[in-house]
Scaffold this motif. Structure first.
Motif, PDB file in Angstrom:
ATOM      1  N   MET A  73       0.830  -1.207   0.000  1.00  0.00           N
ATOM      2  CA  MET A  73       0.000   0.000   0.000  1.00  0.00           C
ATOM      3  C   MET A  73       0.859   1.249   0.000  1.00  0.00           C
ATOM      4  SD  MET A  73      -3.179  -1.152   0.765  1.00  0.00           S
ATOM      5  CE  MET A  73      -3.963  -2.575   1.463  1.00  0.00           C
ATOM      6  N   VAL A  74       0.314   2.322  -0.584  1.00  0.00           N
ATOM      7  CA  VAL A  74       0.931   3.643  -0.502  1.00  0.00           C
ATOM      8  C   VAL A  74      -0.147   4.632  -0.051  1.00  0.00           C
ATOM      9  CG1 VAL A  74       2.711   3.230  -2.246  1.00  0.00           C
ATOM     10  CG2 VAL A  74       0.528   4.173  -2.953  1.00  0.00           C
ATOM     11  N   SER A  75       0.287   5.713   0.534  1.00  0.00           N
ATOM     12  CA  SER A  75      -0.633   6.747   0.995  1.00  0.00           C
ATOM     13  C   SER A  75      -1.139   7.549  -0.204  1.00  0.00           C
ATOM     14  CB  SER A  75       0.081   7.670   1.973  1.00  0.00           C
ATOM     15  OG  SER A  75      -0.755   8.741   2.329  1.00  0.00           O
ATOM     16  N   ALA A  76      -2.436   7.637  -0.348  1.00  0.00           N
ATOM     17  CA  ALA A  76      -3.040   8.341  -1.489  1.00  0.00           C
ATOM     18  C   ALA A  76      -2.662   9.821  -1.496  1.00  0.00           C
ATOM     19  CB  ALA A  76      -4.557   8.186  -1.450  1.00  0.00           C
ATOM     20  N   SER A  77      -2.528  10.415  -0.328  1.00  0.00           N
ATOM     21  CA  SER A  77      -2.233  11.848  -0.264  1.00  0.00           C
ATOM     22  C   SER A  77      -0.789  12.173  -0.630  1.00  0.00           C
ATOM     23  CB  SER A  77      -2.547  12.382   1.133  1.00  0.00           C
ATOM     24  OG  SER A  77      -1.710  11.759   2.085  1.00  0.00           O
ATOM     25  N   ARG A  78       0.089  11.176  -0.679  1.00  0.00           N
ATOM     26  CA  ARG A  78       1.501  11.417  -0.963  1.00  0.00           C
ATOM     27  C   ARG A  78       1.867  11.128  -2.421  1.00  0.00           C
ATOM     28  NH1 ARG A  78       5.043  11.004   3.820  1.00  0.00           N
ATOM     29  NH2 ARG A  78       6.269  12.303   2.440  1.00  0.00           N
ATOM     30  N   VAL A  79       0.922  10.596  -3.196  1.00  0.00           N
ATOM     31  CA  VAL A  79       1.183  10.258  -4.599  1.00  0.00           C
ATOM     32  C   VAL A  79       1.145  11.523  -5.449  1.00  0.00           C
ATOM     33  CG1 VAL A  79       0.292   9.012  -6.617  1.00  0.00           C
ATOM     34  CG2 VAL A  79       0.283   7.921  -4.375  1.00  0.00           C
ATOM     35  N   ILE A  80       2.209  11.705  -6.251  1.00  0.00           N
ATOM     36  CA  ILE A  80       2.259  12.840  -7.180  1.00  0.00           C
ATOM     37  C   ILE A  80       1.785  12.407  -8.553  1.00  0.00           C
ATOM     38  CG2 ILE A  80       3.793  14.429  -8.397  1.00  0.00           C
ATOM     39  CD1 ILE A  80       5.481  14.544  -5.888  1.00  0.00           C
ATOM     40  N   SER A  81       2.310  11.263  -9.030  1.00  0.00           N
ATOM     41  CA  SER A  81       1.915  10.788 -10.353  1.00  0.00           C
ATOM     42  C   SER A  81       2.066   9.281 -10.444  1.00  0.00           C
ATOM     43  CB  SER A  81       2.743  11.466 -11.442  1.00  0.00           C
ATOM     44  OG  SER A  81       4.093  11.069 -11.337  1.00  0.00           O
ATOM     45  N   ILE A  82       1.330   8.714 -11.397  1.00  0.00           N
ATOM     46  CA  ILE A  82       1.407   7.288 -11.708  1.00  0.00           C
ATOM     47  C   ILE A  82       1.632   7.203 -13.210  1.00  0.00           C
ATOM     48  CG2 ILE A  82       0.241   5.063 -11.619  1.00  0.00           C
ATOM     49  CD1 ILE A  82      -1.620   6.391  -9.467  1.00  0.00           C
ATOM     50  N   VAL A  83       2.785   6.677 -13.621  1.00  0.00           N
ATOM     51  CA  VAL A  83       3.138   6.672 -15.035  1.00  0.00           C
ATOM     52  C   VAL A  83       3.590   5.281 -15.476  1.00  0.00           C
ATOM     53  CG1 VAL A  83       3.778   9.108 -15.079  1.00  0.00           C
ATOM     54  CG2 VAL A  83       5.496   7.399 -14.525  1.00  0.00           C
ATOM     55  N   SER A  84       3.613   5.098 -16.778  1.00  0.00           N
ATOM     56  CA  SER A  84       4.114   3.872 -17.387  1.00  0.00           C
ATOM     57  C   SER A  84       5.639   3.927 -17.442  1.00  0.00           C
ATOM     58  CB  SER A  84       3.536   3.741 -18.797  1.00  0.00           C
ATOM     59  OG  SER A  84       4.128   2.661 -19.465  1.00  0.00           O
ATOM     60  N   PRO A  85       6.320   2.800 -17.293  1.00  0.00           N
ATOM     61  CA  PRO A  85       7.787   2.800 -17.263  1.00  0.00           C
ATOM     62  C   PRO A  85       8.452   2.699 -18.631  1.00  0.00           C
ATOM     63  CG  PRO A  85       6.996   0.620 -16.802  1.00  0.00           C
ATOM     64  CD  PRO A  85       5.774   1.497 -16.941  1.00  0.00           C
ATOM     65  N   GLU A  86       7.707   2.859 -19.694  1.00  0.00           N
ATOM     66  CA  GLU A  86       8.231   2.577 -21.030  1.00  0.00           C
ATOM     67  C   GLU A  86       9.124   3.664 -21.626  1.00  0.00           C
ATOM     68  OE1 GLU A  86       7.772  -0.460 -22.185  1.00  0.00           O
ATOM     69  OE2 GLU A  86       6.587  -0.848 -20.389  1.00  0.00           O
ATOM     70  N   SER A  87       8.917   4.910 -21.275  1.00  0.00           N
ATOM     71  CA  SER A  87       9.672   5.985 -21.928  1.00  0.00           C
ATOM     72  C   SER A  87      11.086   6.123 -21.361  1.00  0.00           C
ATOM     73  CB  SER A  87       8.934   7.316 -21.801  1.00  0.00           C
ATOM     74  OG  SER A  87       8.989   7.769 -20.474  1.00  0.00           O
ATOM     75  N   ALA A  88      11.972   6.652 -22.167  1.00  0.00           N
ATOM     76  CA  ALA A  88      13.364   6.840 -21.757  1.00  0.00           C
ATOM     77  C   ALA A  88      13.502   7.769 -20.546  1.00  0.00           C
ATOM     78  CB  ALA A  88      14.201   7.345 -22.923  1.00  0.00           C
ATOM     79  N   PRO A  89      12.773   8.883 -20.479  1.00  0.00           N
ATOM     80  CA  PRO A  89      12.900   9.750 -19.297  1.00  0.00           C
ATOM     81  C   PRO A  89      12.494   9.047 -17.996  1.00  0.00           C
ATOM     82  CG  PRO A  89      11.859  10.957 -21.068  1.00  0.00           C
ATOM     83  CD  PRO A  89      11.942   9.530 -21.511  1.00  0.00           C
ATOM     84  N   ILE A  90      11.462   8.231 -18.046  1.00  0.00           N
ATOM     85  CA  ILE A  90      11.027   7.509 -16.849  1.00  0.00           C
ATOM     86  C   ILE A  90      12.062   6.455 -16.471  1.00  0.00           C
ATOM     87  CG2 ILE A  90       9.245   6.024 -15.851  1.00  0.00           C
ATOM     88  CD1 ILE A  90       8.438   8.992 -16.230  1.00  0.00           C
ATOM     89  N   LYS A  91      12.643   5.805 -17.468  1.00  0.00           N
ATOM     90  CA  LYS A  91      13.701   4.831 -17.185  1.00  0.00           C
ATOM     91  C   LYS A  91      14.891   5.508 -16.513  1.00  0.00           C
ATOM     92  CE  LYS A  91      12.457   1.572 -20.795  1.00  0.00           C
ATOM     93  NZ  LYS A  91      12.819   0.914 -22.041  1.00  0.00           N
ATOM     94  N   ARG A  92      15.210   6.737 -16.923  1.00  0.00           N
ATOM     95  CA  ARG A  92      16.292   7.488 -16.279  1.00  0.00           C
ATOM     96  C   ARG A  92      15.933   7.841 -14.843  1.00  0.00           C
ATOM     97  NH1 ARG A  92      16.969   9.802 -21.445  1.00  0.00           N
ATOM     98  NH2 ARG A  92      15.616  11.545 -20.941  1.00  0.00           N
ATOM     99  N   ILE A  93      14.693   8.236 -14.618  1.00  0.00           N
ATOM    100  CA  ILE A  93      14.239   8.563 -13.265  1.00  0.00           C
ATOM    101  C   ILE A  93      14.354   7.341 -12.365  1.00  0.00           C
ATOM    102  CG2 ILE A  93      12.181   9.123 -11.891  1.00  0.00           C
ATOM    103  CD1 ILE A  93      11.389  11.046 -14.182  1.00  0.00           C
ATOM    104  N   ILE A  94      13.951   6.187 -12.878  1.00  0.00           N
ATOM    105  CA  ILE A  94      14.048   4.949 -12.093  1.00  0.00           C
ATOM    106  C   ILE A  94      15.504   4.646 -11.762  1.00  0.00           C
ATOM    107  CG2 ILE A  94      13.711   2.449 -12.155  1.00  0.00           C
ATOM    108  CD1 ILE A  94      11.225   3.012 -13.949  1.00  0.00           C
ATOM    109  N   GLN A  95      16.398   4.786 -12.752  1.00  0.00           N
ATOM    110  CA  GLN A  95      17.810   4.481 -12.522  1.00  0.00           C
ATOM    111  C   GLN A  95      18.426   5.448 -11.512  1.00  0.00           C
ATOM    112  OE1 GLN A  95      19.433   1.681 -13.660  1.00  0.00           O
ATOM    113  NE2 GLN A  95      20.838   2.393 -12.086  1.00  0.00           N
ATOM    114  N   GLU A  96      18.087   6.730 -11.622  1.00  0.00           N
ATOM    115  CA  GLU A  96      18.593   7.716 -10.664  1.00  0.00           C
ATOM    116  C   GLU A  96      18.097   7.403  -9.250  1.00  0.00           C
ATOM    117  OE1 GLU A  96      17.637  11.665 -11.949  1.00  0.00           O
ATOM    118  OE2 GLU A  96      18.765  11.441 -13.815  1.00  0.00           O
TER     119      GLU A  96
END
Length: 91
Positions: free
Chosen positions: A11-34
């Motif tokens: 579970m995660v706190s609903a009030s603390r979620v900023i965004s929910i995105v798909s992991p397919e794009s290169a920028p998101i993959k960079r965010i995950i790696q960082e």
């Protein structure tokens, strides 16, 4: 505090979620790696394929094997439940 099920009993706190995105794009993959490099990743996939990346207001990146649309629907359900509960308390 409203909690959202992100799969396998996690579970995660609903009030603390900023965004929910798909992991397919290169920028998101960079965010995950960082986030992994900075030890700010929470892997809730239990070894399955990552289908959703949840950005938290604390800077943590949560990986889930549930589709982003499903998690977003659960967020909306949590918001509606909160509104119903607050209306019931006011009666």
């Amino acid at each position: 505090m409203q909690l959202i099920n992100i799969g396998f009993g996690n579970m995660v706190s609903a009030s603390r979620v900023i965004s929910i995105v798909s992991p397919e794009s290169a920028p998101i993959k960079r965010i995950i790696q960082e986030a992994k490099d900075n030890k700010m990743t929470i892997d809730a996939t239990l070894g399955r394929r990552t289908r959703a990346v949840i950005m938290m207001d604390s800077g943590h990146v949560v990986l889930s094997s549930i589709q982003p649309e499903t998690i977003a629907g659960r967020c909306t359900g949590a918001d509606e439940e909160t509104n119903i509960n607050s209306k019931m308390k006011g009666m």
